[in-house]
Design a protein around this motif. Sequence first.
Motif, PDB file in Angstrom:
ATOM      1  N   SER A   3       4.159   8.950  -1.338  1.00 30.86           N
ATOM      2  CA  SER A   3       4.301   9.023   0.379  1.00 30.86           C
ATOM      3  C   SER A   3       5.570   9.736   0.290  1.00 30.86           C
ATOM      4  O   SER A   3       5.972  10.352  -0.456  1.00 30.86           O
ATOM      5  CB  SER A   3       4.412   7.798   0.884  1.00 30.86           C
ATOM      6  N   CYS A   6       8.340   7.422  -1.147  1.00 30.38           N
ATOM      7  CA  CYS A   6       8.226   6.848  -2.548  1.00 30.38           C
ATOM      8  C   CYS A   6       7.017   7.478  -3.432  1.00 30.38           C
ATOM      9  O   CYS A   6       6.185   7.938  -2.771  1.00 30.38           O
ATOM     10  CB  CYS A   6       7.989   5.376  -2.316  1.00 30.38           C
ATOM     11  N   ASP A  29       6.280  -0.833   4.693  1.00 25.71           N
ATOM     12  CA  ASP A  29       5.164   0.250   5.024  1.00 25.71           C
ATOM     13  C   ASP A  29       4.418   0.771   3.946  1.00 25.71           C
ATOM     14  O   ASP A  29       3.407   1.502   4.182  1.00 25.71           O
ATOM     15  CB  ASP A  29       5.977   1.103   6.121  1.00 25.71           C
ATOM     16  N   ASN A  30       5.138   0.777   2.807  1.00 26.24           N
ATOM     17  CA  ASN A  30       4.477   1.710   1.788  1.00 26.24           C
ATOM     18  C   ASN A  30       4.532   1.091   0.318  1.00 26.24           C
ATOM     19  O   ASN A  30       4.415   1.683  -0.487  1.00 26.24           O
ATOM     20  CB  ASN A  30       5.376   3.097   1.540  1.00 26.24           C
ATOM     21  N   THR A  31       4.123  -0.240   0.395  1.00 27.98           N
ATOM     22  CA  THR A  31       4.188  -0.861  -0.812  1.00 27.98           C
ATOM     23  C   THR A  31       2.567  -0.886  -1.504  1.00 27.98           C
ATOM     24  O   THR A  31       2.295  -1.306  -2.618  1.00 27.98           O
ATOM     25  CB  THR A  31       4.659  -2.468  -0.920  1.00 27.98           C
TER      26      THR A  31
END
Length: 115
Positions: A3, A6, A29-31
Amino acid sequence: MTSDRCRVEVLDENDGIRVVLMAGEFDFDNTAPLRQALDPQSEGVRRFVVDVSQVSFADSITLTIMLQAALAQEVVLAGTQPGHLSQLLRLTGADRVFASAPTVAEGRTMDLPPR
């Protein structure tokens, strides 16, 4: 799996060991990519070796994903743990759950106590 903040990458999967690179900032939000890479139900995986040396931020959701993997499989955190991650692990007591290794290579081969 990348992303704008990350990156999660499965670098290798061999002999039941999956090597995962984590880099950047991880939060609610991005795991999803991390959850997929550290899926405790991954067939044939008995150990996750996670290179955490490039993690600049990790929240409690990130820690939960890592702990869920550790409930089912061996998890070794490889590389120098950045200050924020080290503090999160220490404050929550999770530093006693994960094995640590200075390098990914050592994380792949180190002997761990029976679970």
